[in-house]
Design a protein around this motif. Structure first.
Motif, PDB file in Angstrom:
ATOM      1  N   ASP A 477       0.828  -1.213   0.000  1.00 63.32           N
ATOM      2  CA  ASP A 477       0.000   0.000   0.000  1.00 63.32           C
ATOM      3  C   ASP A 477       0.856   1.254   0.000  1.00 63.32           C
ATOM      4  O   ASP A 477       0.501   2.259  -0.623  1.00 63.32           O
ATOM      5  CB  ASP A 477      -0.912   0.016   1.227  1.00 63.32           C
ATOM      6  CG  ASP A 477      -1.880  -1.149   1.244  1.00 63.32           C
ATOM      7  OD1 ASP A 477      -2.633  -1.302   0.272  1.00 63.32           O
ATOM      8  OD2 ASP A 477      -1.861  -1.916   2.232  1.00 63.32           O
ATOM      9  N   THR A 478       1.983   1.203   0.722  1.00 65.98           N
ATOM     10  CA  THR A 478       2.827   2.388   0.861  1.00 65.98           C
ATOM     11  C   THR A 478       4.296   2.008   0.740  1.00 65.98           C
ATOM     12  O   THR A 478       4.778   1.128   1.461  1.00 65.98           O
ATOM     13  CB  THR A 478       2.603   3.068   2.223  1.00 65.98           C
ATOM     14  OG1 THR A 478       1.218   3.385   2.382  1.00 65.98           O
ATOM     15  CG2 THR A 478       3.416   4.359   2.322  1.00 65.98           C
ATOM     16  N   ALA A 499       3.963   4.160 -11.205  1.00 62.54           N
ATOM     17  CA  ALA A 499       2.835   4.048 -12.141  1.00 62.54           C
ATOM     18  C   ALA A 499       2.746   2.630 -12.688  1.00 62.54           C
ATOM     19  O   ALA A 499       1.647   2.071 -12.835  1.00 62.54           O
ATOM     20  CB  ALA A 499       3.001   5.056 -13.275  1.00 62.54           C
ATOM     21  N   ARG A 502       1.300   0.360  -9.941  1.00 66.87           N
ATOM     22  CA  ARG A 502      -0.139   0.570  -9.778  1.00 66.87           C
ATOM     23  C   ARG A 502      -0.920  -0.124 -10.889  1.00 66.87           C
ATOM     24  O   ARG A 502      -1.942  -0.779 -10.636  1.00 66.87           O
ATOM     25  CB  ARG A 502      -0.447   2.068  -9.790  1.00 66.87           C
ATOM     26  CG  ARG A 502       0.008   2.826  -8.553  1.00 66.87           C
ATOM     27  CD  ARG A 502      -0.069   4.333  -8.779  1.00 66.87           C
ATOM     28  NE  ARG A 502       0.192   5.120  -7.592  1.00 66.87           N
ATOM     29  CZ  ARG A 502       0.403   6.436  -7.600  1.00 66.87           C
ATOM     30  NH1 ARG A 502       0.389   7.102  -8.765  1.00 66.87           N
ATOM     31  NH2 ARG A 502       0.643   7.084  -6.475  1.00 66.87           N
ATOM     32  N   GLY A 506      -2.900  -3.305  -9.676  1.00 65.45           N
ATOM     33  CA  GLY A 506      -4.250  -2.831  -9.383  1.00 65.45           C
ATOM     34  C   GLY A 506      -4.381  -2.255  -7.989  1.00 65.45           C
ATOM     35  O   GLY A 506      -5.458  -2.287  -7.384  1.00 65.45           O
ATOM     36  N   ILE A 507      -3.298  -1.733  -7.449  1.00 65.18           N
ATOM     37  CA  ILE A 507      -3.273  -1.135  -6.109  1.00 65.18           C
ATOM     38  C   ILE A 507      -2.881   0.333  -6.252  1.00 65.18           C
ATOM     39  O   ILE A 507      -1.888   0.659  -6.896  1.00 65.18           O
ATOM     40  CB  ILE A 507      -2.262  -1.856  -5.191  1.00 65.18           C
ATOM     41  CG1 ILE A 507      -2.639  -3.326  -5.024  1.00 65.18           C
ATOM     42  CG2 ILE A 507      -2.186  -1.169  -3.823  1.00 65.18           C
ATOM     43  CD1 ILE A 507      -1.595  -4.138  -4.267  1.00 65.18           C
ATOM     44  N   ASP A 508      -3.656   1.197  -5.658  1.00 63.65           N
ATOM     45  CA  ASP A 508      -3.349   2.625  -5.714  1.00 63.65           C
ATOM     46  C   ASP A 508      -2.284   2.947  -4.662  1.00 63.65           C
ATOM     47  O   ASP A 508      -2.525   3.650  -3.675  1.00 63.65           O
ATOM     48  CB  ASP A 508      -4.607   3.450  -5.475  1.00 63.65           C
ATOM     49  CG  ASP A 508      -4.383   4.937  -5.765  1.00 63.65           C
ATOM     50  OD1 ASP A 508      -3.417   5.249  -6.487  1.00 63.65           O
ATOM     51  OD2 ASP A 508      -5.170   5.755  -5.264  1.00 63.65           O
ATOM     52  N   LYS A 510       0.995   4.279  -2.606  1.00 57.96           N
ATOM     53  CA  LYS A 510       1.560   5.599  -2.339  1.00 57.96           C
ATOM     54  C   LYS A 510       3.073   5.482  -2.194  1.00 57.96           C
ATOM     55  O   LYS A 510       3.607   4.415  -1.871  1.00 57.96           O
ATOM     56  CB  LYS A 510       0.951   6.188  -1.072  1.00 57.96           C
ATOM     57  CG  LYS A 510      -0.545   6.477  -1.152  1.00 57.96           C
ATOM     58  CD  LYS A 510      -1.052   7.025   0.165  1.00 57.96           C
ATOM     59  CE  LYS A 510      -2.484   7.547   0.046  1.00 57.96           C
ATOM     60  NZ  LYS A 510      -3.441   6.479  -0.286  1.00 57.96           N
ATOM     61  N   ASP A 528       1.616  14.330  -8.285  1.00 59.11           N
ATOM     62  CA  ASP A 528       0.957  13.072  -7.960  1.00 59.11           C
ATOM     63  C   ASP A 528       0.505  13.132  -6.504  1.00 59.11           C
ATOM     64  O   ASP A 528       1.321  13.174  -5.585  1.00 59.11           O
ATOM     65  CB  ASP A 528       1.927  11.903  -8.173  1.00 59.11           C
ATOM     66  CG  ASP A 528       1.262  10.537  -8.032  1.00 59.11           C
ATOM     67  OD1 ASP A 528       0.282  10.423  -7.264  1.00 59.11           O
ATOM     68  OD2 ASP A 528       1.727   9.588  -8.677  1.00 59.11           O
ATOM     69  N   GLY A 530      -0.516  10.946  -4.730  1.00 63.13           N
ATOM     70  CA  GLY A 530      -0.136   9.733  -4.010  1.00 63.13           C
ATOM     71  C   GLY A 530       1.325   9.709  -3.638  1.00 63.13           C
ATOM     72  O   GLY A 530       1.842   8.647  -3.235  1.00 63.13           O
TER      73      GLY A 530
END
Length: 552
Positions: A477-478, A499, A502, A506-508, A510, A528, A530
């Motif tokens: 996630d981060t 990019a 992501r 398929g994970i947004d 950060k 960005d 994120g």
């Protein structure tokens, strides 16, 4: 530690990828190492400077960094962001987010010297909030005289620093902090002419200006008596007048009974931490003694740490120095008390405050390149590499799901197939790679520092954490990258790698960049939402990381 095998990794054809030695986006500029990165705003650079100062870096001198940061502060001071600048200075100082006060005093001196008249007045009005002690006031005066003269506005602000305090408060400051940088209270009085009208101030003024303590407050008379007292008389004077260790003759500070009397009073926590080696050496901190238990309890008191504005880096320095049993120069030695070592280790974590975990999957990547070992962090005797290991340990202890790696090099470390050994001018021929670190929440702080101390240097490719996670199918996630942003290696820019991650996972996800050098560069794309760029050794880092990870 475990070498990470990136075999099979390839950048897919057609995916946007630009070598970091080339410009990939508008707004990028070449850093001191030769790579293209983003340039942060002047205000953001000031925020870095307030936390990190401007120690010499591997690619830029301390003098040049100070000059460049000063220019950034001046540009903000002369803009419409002047008051925002002052508010940032005050907030950083009051919250104890920086290990040293000098950058805040320097920046406030600039804010009091540049901009519109009302803006300069606003800066001067905040002087008591930033210069909370007389030694800080003297430091401010040294800086401000480099930018302006002693006009009426400055004289009034400095006078108010004294007159807005009670006579006992001024007497305490005058006795405890007697001089710095060539300044004394007598010098300041003759410049600012404070009107001390409260009863008792006349006698204090006579002592400051003429050395006559006849009508001065009790603490001044106690200080004068202590100057000529015998060792046996000092404990009584300390108890009677509430003297602190700075008010006691230097030669008496190796006396156990003197320190037992001082500890009965309220020795400030910061001073207590600095005096731990001395207290151990003279026998105050004996194993299982009452003094040992009392001091250990103070060291781990979260509220006391917060009120004293104890910065984690200062605790880290104290722990490393105390645990090794000798001073940095080796002139004094002591046998470390294990109870105190444990308390300092715990104090390091607690000095960050209570942080609610975000519950996010976090991959932490540490830059351990040569540039991270060349300088000190924020004016304290730690390298960025050492401090970043401690910070990684705190982040690992905060978030339950973490994975820690380091950017390394050398033939024994796995790297992406096809990653050629590059040899730019002045560079080694090592290829960029990652090494997994065995940093876990249960690891002691000294063990975490040792974990990164013997790693092989190599070029730092800040795109690798995202590429590695994508290759392994790791759900992150981060991403947290701790770096000086003086990076140049890699076939893809970090923002492109994020990019790519992501899109493929398929994970947004950060990306948080923790900067260890107060330069104007960042690998984070400011466009960005994120990505976040913050000063790496800000005491608020764990909270900032978890809040950003949660999307706050």
């Amino acid at each position: 530690m475990t070498n990470i095998n990136l075999k099979g990794f390839m950048i897919r054809k057609g995916r946007a990828a630009t070598p970091q030695s080339l410009k990939a986006a508008d707004g990028q500029k070449r850093n001191h190492a030769g790579g293209f990165v983003y340039v942060i705003s002047d205000l953001e650079r000031v925020k870095r400077f307030l936390i990190l100062g401007s120690d010499t870096g591997f690619y830029a001198s301390g003098a040049q960094l100070t000059k460049d940061n000063a220019k950034a502060v001046i540009r903000v001071a002369e803009s419409a962001q002047h008051r925002e600048l002052v508010d940032v200075i005050v907030e950083t100082s009051v919250a104890g987010r920086a290990p040293k006060q000098d950058p805040a005093l320097f920046a406030l001196a600039i804010a009091a010297s540049f901009g519109e008249v009302e803006d300069r007045a606003y800066a001067l009005a905040q002087l008591p909030k930033v210069a909370r002690t007389a030694t800080a006031l003297f430091g401010f005066l040294t800086y401000v005289q480099g930018f302006r003269g002693w006009g009426r506005a400055l004289a009034r602000a400095v006078a108010a620093w004294y007159t807005e305090k009670s006579v006992d408060q001024v007497a305490y400051q005058a006795v405890k902090y007697r001089q710095r940088d060539g300044w004394t209270h007598r010098d300041v009085f003759r410049k600012a002419h404070p009107r001390l009208v409260e009863p008792g101030f006349t006698g204090l003024g006579e002592w400051i200006l003429r050395g006559d303590a006849g009508e001065a407050p009790g603490i001044v008379q106690g200080f004068e008596a202590a100057r000529f007292a015998s060792a046996s008389e000092l404990p009584g004077l300390i108890r009677e007048h509430g003297l602190t260790w700075e008010m006691v003759p230097t030669e008496a500070l190796n006396d156990r009974e003197v320190w037992e009397a001082l500890l009965e009073g309220n020795v400030p926590l910061g001073a207590l931490i600095r005096q731990l080696p001395r207290l151990t050496r003279i026998g105050v901190l004996e194993p299982m003694s009452e003094a040992t238990e009392m001091i250990a309890a103070r060291l781990v008191d979260v509220e006391a740490l917060r009120k004293a504005r104890i910065h984690p880096l200062n605790v880290l320095v104290a722990l490393r120095t105390y645990a090794q049993g000798h001073s940095m120069e080796g002139k004094s030695t002591w046998e470390p008390n294990p109870r105190i070592v444990d308390a300092l280790d715990e104090a390091f974590y607690r000095s960050f405050g209570t942080v609610e975990p975000a519950g996010k999957r976090t991959l932490i990547a540490l830059d351990v390149s040569g540039s991270m070992t060349f300088t000190r962090v924020a004016g304290v005797p730690l390298t960025p590499r050492e401090a970043s290991a401690g910070l990684a340990l705190v982040l690992a202890a905060t978030e339950p799901m973490t994975h820690v790696v380091a950017f390394t090099g050398g033939v024994q470390v796995y790297r992406p197939p096809g990653a050629r050994r590059v040899r730019p001018v002045g560079r080694s021929g090592a290829a960029a790679a990652l090494t997994q670190l065995a940093i876990t929440p249960r690891m002691r702080l000294d063990a975490a520092i040792q974990e990164v101390s013997d790693l092989p240097f190599g070029p730092t490719d800040c795109s690798l954490p995202m590429l590695y996670a994508a290759e392994r199918g790791l759900e992150v996630d981060t991403f947290v990258v701790i770096t000086d942003n003086e990076t140049w290696a890699g076939a893809m820019h970090p923002h492109q790698a994020l990019a790519k991650y992501r899109a493929e996972m398929g994970i947004d996800a950060k990306l948080i960049v923790l900067a260890t050098l107060a330069s104007k560069f960042s690998i984070a794309d400011p466009n960005d939402a994120g990505m976040l760029d913050i000063s790496g050794f800000d005491a608020a880092v764990p909270a900032l990381v978890t809040e950003f990870s949660r999307g706050l």
